[in-house]
Design a protein around this motif. Sequence first.
Motif, PDB file in Angstrom:
ATOM      1  N   GLU A  32     -40.533  46.097  30.564  1.00 18.73           N
ATOM      2  CA  GLU A  32     -39.701  44.973  30.999  1.00 18.73           C
ATOM      3  C   GLU A  32     -38.390  44.914  30.195  1.00 18.73           C
ATOM      4  N   ASN A  33     -38.511  45.078  28.891  1.00 14.08           N
ATOM      5  CA  ASN A  33     -37.324  45.049  28.032  1.00 14.08           C
ATOM      6  C   ASN A  33     -36.398  46.233  28.303  1.00 14.08           C
ATOM      7  N   MET A  34     -37.003  47.373  28.624  1.00 11.52           N
ATOM      8  CA  MET A  34     -36.166  48.542  28.948  1.00 11.52           C
ATOM      9  C   MET A  34     -35.364  48.293  30.224  1.00 11.52           C
ATOM     10  N   TRP A  35     -35.992  47.686  31.251  1.00 13.28           N
ATOM     11  CA  TRP A  35     -35.244  47.351  32.474  1.00 13.28           C
ATOM     12  C   TRP A  35     -34.073  46.433  32.135  1.00 13.28           C
ATOM     13  N   GLU A  36     -34.379  45.411  31.358  1.00 13.09           N
ATOM     14  CA  GLU A  36     -33.348  44.431  31.021  1.00 13.09           C
ATOM     15  C   GLU A  36     -32.188  45.098  30.278  1.00 13.09           C
TER      16      GLU A  36
END
Length: 187
Positions: A32-36
């Motif tokens: 999720e953090n990588m997408w963001e």
Amino acid sequence: MIYPVTVYGDQSLRKKAQPIEKNYEGLAEVIENMWETMYNSDGVGLAAPQVGLSIRIFIVDATSGAEEEPELKDFKKVFINPEIISTSGDEWIMNEGCLSLPEIREDVKRPEEVRIKYLDENFEPHEEVFKGFAGRIVQHEYDHLEGVLFVDYLSPLRRRLLKSKLMGIATGKVQPHYRIKIPVKSV
Ligand code: NI
């Protein structure tokens, strides 16, 4: 959470990243953090070493290119523990950029097609062939898991010409619009 992006000069970009197990702690959150982080920096691909994690994950979203290349319409994927099985087709040149090499763009030659097996975010196995722009991104992101950057493919002369720019990145003189982690605190 948006991670700071590691840039040229950071050791994590030069290590061979390690495979992960299904029970890797906080995996869903990392993804999720990588997408963001990727969307915040306007990238079409991001590999875990670019956020300082030496694990074999990369993500891609090139769906915005679907108007020009219709087959990109579903090209939003998570690749876990990927393995390139083969590359094929003629080598072609594309002008590449990388979030870890801000303000550098160079022509890079790569094979047209790549066959890769990987696990998705649910640890379901896949084996697929990617070509064109998708094949290009997959090969570029996969390289990050092997500690390779696209400048490694340039001629010695071309690299020499880029030396001061690369030093500028490593010492924090290049400030892109997204947050980076400066590798060398003082020189
Ligand atoms: Ni890159």
